[in-house]
Structures are given as C-alpha cells and as structure tokens.
Design an enzyme around this catalytic site. Sequence first.
Site, PDB file in Angstrom:
ATOM      1  N   GLU A  35     -26.391  -5.603   1.643  1.00 36.91           N
ATOM      2  CA  GLU A  35     -25.771  -4.969   2.811  1.00 36.91           C
ATOM      3  C   GLU A  35     -25.043  -6.037   3.620  1.00 36.91           C
ATOM      4  O   GLU A  35     -25.586  -7.119   3.854  1.00 36.91           O
ATOM      5  CB  GLU A  35     -26.864  -4.310   3.657  1.00 36.91           C
ATOM      6  CG  GLU A  35     -26.441  -3.018   4.300  1.00 36.91           C
ATOM      7  CD  GLU A  35     -26.073  -1.926   3.304  1.00 36.91           C
ATOM      8  OE1 GLU A  35     -24.857  -1.716   3.098  1.00 36.91           O
ATOM      9  OE2 GLU A  35     -26.968  -1.288   2.742  1.00 36.91           O
ATOM     10  N   THR A  37     -22.788  -7.888   2.748  1.00 35.21           N
ATOM     11  CA  THR A  37     -22.381  -9.030   1.917  1.00 35.21           C
ATOM     12  C   THR A  37     -20.958  -8.840   1.385  1.00 35.21           C
ATOM     13  O   THR A  37     -20.319  -9.808   0.988  1.00 35.21           O
ATOM     14  CB  THR A  37     -23.335  -9.215   0.714  1.00 35.21           C
ATOM     15  OG1 THR A  37     -23.573  -7.924   0.127  1.00 35.21           O
ATOM     16  CG2 THR A  37     -24.657  -9.809   1.136  1.00 35.21           C
ATOM     17  N   SER A 128     -18.750   8.736   3.563  1.00 35.58           N
ATOM     18  CA  SER A 128     -17.852   9.893   3.468  1.00 35.58           C
ATOM     19  C   SER A 128     -16.418   9.454   3.748  1.00 35.58           C
ATOM     20  O   SER A 128     -15.471  10.028   3.219  1.00 35.58           O
ATOM     21  CB  SER A 128     -18.278  10.983   4.451  1.00 35.58           C
ATOM     22  OG  SER A 128     -18.458  10.444   5.741  1.00 35.58           O
ATOM     23  N   GLU A 161      -8.413   1.929   6.296  1.00 34.29           N
ATOM     24  CA  GLU A 161      -9.582   1.802   7.182  1.00 34.29           C
ATOM     25  C   GLU A 161      -9.367   0.660   8.186  1.00 34.29           C
ATOM     26  O   GLU A 161      -9.683   0.783   9.359  1.00 34.29           O
ATOM     27  CB  GLU A 161     -10.834   1.565   6.336  1.00 34.29           C
ATOM     28  CG  GLU A 161     -12.093   1.660   7.125  1.00 34.29           C
ATOM     29  CD  GLU A 161     -13.054   2.729   6.640  1.00 34.29           C
ATOM     30  OE1 GLU A 161     -14.079   2.889   7.293  1.00 34.29           O
ATOM     31  OE2 GLU A 161     -12.788   3.408   5.626  1.00 34.29           O
ATOM     32  N   ASP A 173     -17.437   0.221  -0.486  1.00 34.84           N
ATOM     33  CA  ASP A 173     -17.490   1.690  -0.419  1.00 34.84           C
ATOM     34  C   ASP A 173     -16.395   2.326  -1.256  1.00 34.84           C
ATOM     35  O   ASP A 173     -16.628   3.258  -2.026  1.00 34.84           O
ATOM     36  CB  ASP A 173     -17.387   2.162   1.038  1.00 34.84           C
ATOM     37  CG  ASP A 173     -18.549   1.668   1.886  1.00 34.84           C
ATOM     38  OD1 ASP A 173     -19.529   1.137   1.315  1.00 34.84           O
ATOM     39  OD2 ASP A 173     -18.478   1.798   3.123  1.00 34.84           O
ATOM     40  N   TYR A 223     -20.057  -3.814  13.939  1.00 37.83           N
ATOM     41  CA  TYR A 223     -19.658  -4.160  12.573  1.00 37.83           C
ATOM     42  C   TYR A 223     -18.544  -5.213  12.617  1.00 37.83           C
ATOM     43  O   TYR A 223     -18.622  -6.259  11.972  1.00 37.83           O
ATOM     44  CB  TYR A 223     -19.178  -2.891  11.862  1.00 37.83           C
ATOM     45  CG  TYR A 223     -18.795  -3.096  10.422  1.00 37.83           C
ATOM     46  CD1 TYR A 223     -19.695  -2.814   9.403  1.00 37.83           C
ATOM     47  CD2 TYR A 223     -17.540  -3.587  10.073  1.00 37.83           C
ATOM     48  CE1 TYR A 223     -19.347  -3.015   8.069  1.00 37.83           C
ATOM     49  CE2 TYR A 223     -17.186  -3.790   8.753  1.00 37.83           C
ATOM     50  CZ  TYR A 223     -18.099  -3.488   7.752  1.00 37.83           C
ATOM     51  OH  TYR A 223     -17.753  -3.697   6.441  1.00 37.83           O
TER      52      TYR A 223
END
Length: 382
Positions: A35, A37, A128, A161, A173, A223
């Site tokens: 996670e 990484t 999602s 994104e 993702d 984040y």
Amino acid sequence: MSSELIQLVKQSFVERFKTDPILIFSPGRINIIGEHTDYNDGYVFPAAINKGIAAAIQKSDSGTCTAIALDLNSTVEFELDKLKPVKEGSWENFVFGVVAEIQNSNKALGNFNIVFKGNIPGGAGMSSSAALENSVVFGLNELFQLGLTKQEMILISQKAEHNYVGVNCGIMDQYASMFGIENSALHLDCRTVESQPYEINFEDHELMLINTNVKHSLSDSAYNDRRSVCEDISSLLGIKALRDATETDLKAIVDKVTPENYHKALFVIQENARTIKAAKAIKSNNLDSLGALIYESHMGLSTQYKVSCDELDFLVAQAKKNELVLGARMMGGGFGGCTINLIAKNETKNFAKEVSKAYKNKFGKDCSVYFVKLSQGTHIVN
C-alpha cells in the site's frame, strides 16, 4: 461481472439513444499487500475483482456528447473542444479527464454518448474511479479505432486522475483494473509497469472484505501530502524514488527530516520489502507467513504512515482476536474503506456475525461484509 448490471446499462442506453451500444466491463480491484508503494516506484500485489463498472458507449449524431451516471441519476452534456475540470469531487471529472487526455495525445475523437453504472461500493477502496476511467478510455479506443495499447490506456487514465480529479495516484489501480487475470493476483513492479501473475488458491482459506462504510474527508489531501513527503526524502537521498532506498540509507539522514516524515519513508521501504516476501509466501503456499506480513502492513499504515482511522484499526484488532483470521489490514488510500482479511472458510460466517455486532456496538453503525472473485481486466462484453 454481473450480467444484470450489463443488461440494465444496455437497456438504459437503447431507451435513451435508440441505438445499440458497445458494452464494456471494467473491474475494481483489491490489493493483497503493498500500500502506498506504487507512487514510490515499488511493488504492489493487486487483483481485479468481479465488481466494477459496466458502460455502454456509441457514436452520437448530435453536435454534443452525453454522459449518464445511472447510479447518481445524473446526466451531463459537453462539447469536445470545451473541456475543463468541474468542481472537486464530481464524477464528470473522471470522464472529462480521460477525453481530454486522449485528445492531448493527438488522437481524434468524434461525439459520443456513454451510460454507466457500477456495483463497487463507493469509498470502499476498491478503485471504482480507475474502473470508470478505464471503461471510458477502453470504450473510446474501440469506438473510434484509436489504436491505443492497454499500456497507453492506463497512462491516459492515470493522467486524467492527476490533472482533472486532482489526486496524484500511482499506476496500480488502473493497471490492476485493465490487466487483471481470472483467479490471479499480479505482482506488479510499478517502475517497469510489468507484472508476474500468481494463481491464487488459498484452499481452506479465502479473502474477505469488511467495509467500514466511512470515508473521512482527509483522504485526498492526505494522499497528496504523503506523496510529496516521499518525493522530498527521495531527493534528499539523491535517488529517483524510495524504492531505491534501504533502511541504512534512511538512517544516514535521520537528523535532516522530522521524526514523522522519517517514519513515513521507513514504512514505504519496509512495505516494499513485505510485498516481495509475500510473493514468496504465496508461491510456497505459506499462508501463516502471508498473514503475518498482512498484519505488519496494517501496523505500519496505522502507526508509521498514519493513514488509518479508528474504524479500520478496530476491525483489524477484532481480526487479531480470532486465530482463524491469519491476517488483516486496511486496503486502499486510507481514512476509511475496507479491511482485507485472510480467513479460514469455515469461520467466515461466525466472524462476520461477531465483528458486525462488535462494530455496531462500538460505532453505532453497520459495517458490510463482501466476498469477491478474482476476475479478468477491462474487456468488451459480447
């Protein structure tokens, strides 16, 4: 993949636009370990799942494009040459971003209509957003014969994104959603963007997700903050990314960084090592070792990287009380969403009941339990 979901999207499209669409299914993903990484050029261990986004897409003969989010009962009309991000948190940014990034790569698009609906719980940390981006880019690539490779498509989704949604995400993702293989997890090297598939058959054990049903508002800003800390420390160390650092390297600059940031970088270095150990544990079918690594991952995410929350920590603490749960950790960006649990199949009902009751008593709200199958990546549905 739900055939009912596909049918519903197709039917809605035909009713609205009076023509048959191309149908796409783009899956969400889980991540066994690794996670935070991915944006450090490290290793991750995701798998595409049988929940995701179904999209229907076809050319439009009106002078504009229309996108319909069935889940939200929301419709937007737009023109290809007048795209810009709308307010933060709007679903339109995922669609606009992909369209804009395709155009930025010098590919010509015509007007189109798209209708989509998902069965991934929002905010659950199952990506999602990547599933939606991939369904749009995959559909447009097919519709207008753009000749994009899957590798090019995921980079377009990632840029959407970054530039339209405002989250500086890594590539995991989008990659897992696009390249997923049925019954397999992908040990992905985020620097080379190449992966090794590992068939997942835990025999008497399975993966169970428990959704906290919370998403604390911190998540996106925190984040981006974590990412910039990692980049600052990498540049202090004179390396491209934390993937290239050892714990010894980090110790050499301990007096040049705050203790908080030191521990964040230490987490990334240790988590990267855990993903490599996890691949070996899966290969040798050593589930006890895999479970221990998963618990260690959560401890690091909670105490070092500080992206957990009370609800996630509580669910992991409940898992630790049950010796038939071999490992549990928060999954995804953090501050809410799901825990992933490696649990004996004959204990799932009992544990689900126990943990649901305890969670309700503690927080006054329900958690949700899911089981997912590992599935193929983004594809056309015939």
